[in-house]
Design a protein around this motif. Structure first.
Motif, mmCIF file in Angstrom:
data_model
loop_
_atom_site.group_PDB
_atom_site.id
_atom_site.type_symbol
_atom_site.label_atom_id
_atom_site.label_comp_id
_atom_site.label_asym_id
_atom_site.label_seq_id
_atom_site.Cartn_x
_atom_site.Cartn_y
_atom_site.Cartn_z
ATOM 1 N N ARG A 105 0.829 -1.208 0.000
ATOM 2 C CA ARG A 105 0.000 0.000 0.000
ATOM 3 C C ARG A 105 0.859 1.251 0.000
ATOM 4 N NH1 ARG A 105 -3.841 -0.633 4.942
ATOM 5 N NH2 ARG A 105 -4.102 1.588 4.507
ATOM 6 N N CYS A 106 1.920 1.242 0.780
ATOM 7 C CA CYS A 106 2.836 2.387 0.790
ATOM 8 C C CYS A 106 3.502 2.554 -0.575
ATOM 9 C CB CYS A 106 3.912 2.190 1.859
ATOM 10 S SG CYS A 106 3.315 2.218 3.556
ATOM 11 N N ALA A 107 3.880 1.420 -1.170
ATOM 12 C CA ALA A 107 4.596 1.467 -2.443
ATOM 13 C C ALA A 107 3.706 1.970 -3.578
ATOM 14 C CB ALA A 107 5.141 0.082 -2.776
ATOM 15 N N LEU A 108 2.403 1.783 -3.456
ATOM 16 C CA LEU A 108 1.483 2.135 -4.541
ATOM 17 C C LEU A 108 0.715 3.427 -4.284
ATOM 18 C CD1 LEU A 108 0.025 -1.414 -5.327
ATOM 19 C CD2 LEU A 108 1.801 -0.180 -6.576
ATOM 20 N N VAL A 109 1.160 4.237 -3.331
ATOM 21 C CA VAL A 109 0.458 5.488 -3.013
ATOM 22 C C VAL A 109 0.364 6.393 -4.240
ATOM 23 C CG1 VAL A 109 0.666 7.672 -1.776
ATOM 24 C CG2 VAL A 109 0.861 5.531 -0.529
ATOM 25 N N PHE A 110 1.487 6.596 -4.938
ATOM 26 C CA PHE A 110 1.469 7.459 -6.122
ATOM 27 C C PHE A 110 0.497 6.918 -7.158
ATOM 28 C CE2 PHE A 110 5.173 9.646 -4.545
ATOM 29 C CZ PHE A 110 5.159 10.863 -5.196
ATOM 30 N N TYR A 111 0.584 5.634 -7.437
ATOM 31 C CA TYR A 111 -0.275 5.030 -8.452
ATOM 32 C C TYR A 111 -1.750 5.172 -8.090
ATOM 33 C CZ TYR A 111 -2.799 1.260 -10.775
ATOM 34 O OH TYR A 111 -3.730 0.530 -11.462
ATOM 35 N N GLN A 112 -2.123 4.844 -6.858
ATOM 36 C CA GLN A 112 -3.519 4.930 -6.442
ATOM 37 C C GLN A 112 -4.029 6.370 -6.499
ATOM 38 O OE1 GLN A 112 -5.539 2.488 -5.858
ATOM 39 N NE2 GLN A 112 -4.121 0.762 -5.801
ATOM 40 N N SER A 113 -3.173 7.316 -6.137
ATOM 41 C CA SER A 113 -3.588 8.721 -6.144
ATOM 42 C C SER A 113 -3.866 9.233 -7.549
ATOM 43 C CB SER A 113 -2.497 9.586 -5.491
ATOM 44 O OG SER A 113 -2.285 9.211 -4.150
ATOM 45 N N TYR A 114 -3.103 8.745 -8.521
ATOM 46 C CA TYR A 114 -3.216 9.253 -9.884
ATOM 47 C C TYR A 114 -4.191 8.456 -10.756
ATOM 48 C CZ TYR A 114 0.595 12.619 -9.360
ATOM 49 O OH TYR A 114 1.365 13.688 -8.976
ATOM 50 N N LEU A 115 -4.885 7.462 -10.204
ATOM 51 C CA LEU A 115 -5.793 6.649 -11.024
ATOM 52 C C LEU A 115 -6.805 7.480 -11.829
ATOM 53 C CD1 LEU A 115 -6.576 3.456 -8.908
ATOM 54 C CD2 LEU A 115 -5.561 3.552 -11.181
ATOM 55 N N PRO A 116 -7.489 8.474 -11.218
ATOM 56 C CA PRO A 116 -8.430 9.274 -12.024
ATOM 57 C C PRO A 116 -7.727 10.017 -13.156
ATOM 58 C CG PRO A 116 -8.795 9.608 -9.678
ATOM 59 C CD PRO A 116 -7.503 8.877 -9.799
ATOM 60 N N LYS A 117 -6.496 10.481 -12.911
ATOM 61 C CA LYS A 117 -5.756 11.196 -13.946
ATOM 62 C C LYS A 117 -5.328 10.267 -15.079
ATOM 63 C CE LYS A 117 -5.808 15.436 -12.629
ATOM 64 N NZ LYS A 117 -6.512 16.453 -13.458
ATOM 65 N N LEU A 118 -5.038 9.010 -14.750
ATOM 66 C CA LEU A 118 -4.678 8.057 -15.798
ATOM 67 C C LEU A 118 -5.841 7.879 -16.766
ATOM 68 C CD1 LEU A 118 -2.793 5.252 -13.806
ATOM 69 C CD2 LEU A 118 -1.911 7.389 -14.752
ATOM 70 N N ALA A 119 -7.064 7.766 -16.208
ATOM 71 C CA ALA A 119 -8.251 7.642 -17.060
ATOM 72 C C ALA A 119 -8.462 8.903 -17.894
ATOM 73 C CB ALA A 119 -9.478 7.360 -16.198
ATOM 74 N N GLN A 120 -8.229 10.060 -17.279
ATOM 75 C CA GLN A 120 -8.389 11.317 -18.011
ATOM 76 C C GLN A 120 -7.357 11.430 -19.127
ATOM 77 O OE1 GLN A 120 -8.133 14.812 -15.552
ATOM 78 N NE2 GLN A 120 -8.862 16.178 -17.157
#
Length: 455
Positions: free
Chosen positions: A300-315
């Motif tokens: 979970r710590c390692a994927l903080v950046f990825y999880q935070s940017y999920l909406p932006k990835l879709a955009q």
């Protein structure tokens, strides 16, 4: 009227900081509770607790990929798309308006789907789940009445949680990173406080499950209030929803593929607890289960950046912005590697020492096993993150390989635990071998090639 509910929320340094703060709080609160569980509860009870957590993860598989699919499509809607597609993303522009008719139809589709799923979960847990748990209890020498009460409460939690599961998709899709973290922190704080109080009151498993129930209800109430603002409710009231059944038909093919992928992931990462409990002692299951929990925290710590940017990835996918996607991929990958490196080293050298300080009755698996498990975990989450970048384009090419890996893991678990009698090594190596054969290298190579990361 001013556009109050439009667009995916901005995700910048403040939101990333809240993501780290929220993750740190969730982990810190969990670490605060762990000593009470490990100190006050026998190793057998810890083993039952791990089985509870695994069953909860299995229940969420009945979502069958719809939550991330709903979240992704909510992001597309708030990015301005006018139609949802079975494959790929309808292109939009940064100044496109939100289609509230499409949003309202999607909300109706979510509610219909999760109402049915909650009823299915109740039937499954009340019958097959109870039969399985009764079988496990025959090996349990602790307070069986406490365990049975906790089991009944666990059924209630899982049904309610799945019935309201789409609330998470709404906040994720809209990009409410900060508010999501604040709600999670409050919910986790309530969970820890109630659980510790009930444990000191003399309750066992019931203390933990009751705390989870209260926390879940509070978080759901707050999530609803954050998303459904008066302004948004007013906009939705003024439009006729698109046909929910048609929306479900459109998104179902990819949702099912994601569900298949998640099922494969469960077989790879979680089936060892359920299968291992049939071959190993509850003490061994407890040791492996505690190790797996900390591995999940590290991930979970390692994927903080990825999880935070999920909406932006879709955009970015909707706007065909590969340059931004490449930047996000590099940022997320470097962050993940650093967390696994430094977090893993600290765990190896200080983990059991920290448990000894709190007088734990349960310890992590041996150092050699833990080291191998960390390498396997890094490869697993690296390819899962790469798959997420592919999935942001509403394409799911990995569901069959995931199922194959899951089936191979279960076969290897039976072989290693049964005929070969490998014990704990079997739990660790089976998923690692299954994933290394294909998925660990396939999806990172696909993303690197598409985004031209090396150029």
């Amino acid at each position: 009227m001013k556009e109050l509910a439009e667009k995916v929320e901005h995700i910048g340094k403040k939101e990333i900081a809240w993501s780290y703060a929220g993750t740190a709080f969730m982990i810190g609160a969990g670490v605060l509770l762990l000593p009470f569980i490990l100190n006050k509860m026998p190793q057998e009870t810890v083993g039952i607790w791990n089985i509870f957590q695994t069953i909860t993860a299995l229940v969420l598989l009945l979502d069958f990929g719809f939550r991330p699919t709903f979240a992704r499509n909510i992001s597309y809607i708030f990015s301005g798309v006018k139609t949802l597609q079975r494959d790929g993303v309808a292109q939009t522009t940064s100044d496109a308006d939100v289609d509230y008719s499409l949003l309202k139809g999607s909300l109706f589709a979510m509610r219909r789907f999760y109402r049915r799923m909650a009823l299915a979960v109740f039937g499954l847990l009340a019958t097959a789940g109870t039969a399985y748990f009764w079988y496990i209890l025959q090996k349990y020498s602790g307070d069986r009445q406490d365990a049975l009460i906790a089991w009944l409460m666990l059924i209630a939690i899982n049904c309610y949680n799945l019935y309201t599961f789409y609330y998470d998709a709404l906040l994720t899709g809209k990009g409410y990173v900060t508010r999501t973290q604040q709600i999670n922190m409050l919910g986790q704080g309530l969970y820890i406080g109630i659980a510790i109080g009930l444990i000191y009151a003399g309750l066992g498993l019931t203390a933990i499950v009751a705390a989870q129930l209260v926390s879940t209800i509070i978080r759901r109430i707050l999530t609803y209030r954050v998303f459904f603002t008066p302004e948004l409710k007013s906009r939705l009231a003024d439009v006729t929803p698109q046909e929910p059944a048609e929306i479900l038909r459109t998104i179902t093919p990819n949702a099912v593929k994601i569900g298949m992928t998640q099922l494969g992931g469960f077989m790879v990462n979680k089936s060892a607890i359920l299968i291992g409990s049939a071959f190993l002692t509850l003490e061994d299951v407890a040791s492996y289960g505690i190790t797996l929990q900390v591995m999940d925290i590290l991930a979970r710590c390692a994927l903080v950046f990825y999880q935070s940017y999920l909406p932006k990835l879709a955009q970015c996918r909707a706007e065909k912005d590969l340059t931004a996607l490449r930047r996000y991929y590099i940022l997320c990958t470097v962050s993940m590697l650093l967390v696994f490196l430094f977090g893993g080293l600290a765990w190896i050298f200080l983990g059991n020492w920290a448990l000894s300080l709190i007088g734990s009755q349960t310890y992590f698996i041996p150092t050699a096993m833990l080291t191998v498990m960390l390498v396997i975990g890094l490869l697993e989450h690296n390819h899962a993150q790469s798959a997420g970048f592919i999935m942001a384009d509403n394409k799911i090419p990995f569901f069959i390989p995931s199922l194959v890996s899951g089936a191979a893991t279960i076969l290897l678990l039976w072989l290693f635990l049964g005929p070969l009698h490998m014990g704990m090594w079997g739990l660790i190596l089976a998923p690692g071998i299954a994933q290394l054969a294909y998925q660990n290298w396939k999806w990172p190579s696909v993303v690197i090639k598409e985004l031209k990361v090396e150029s």
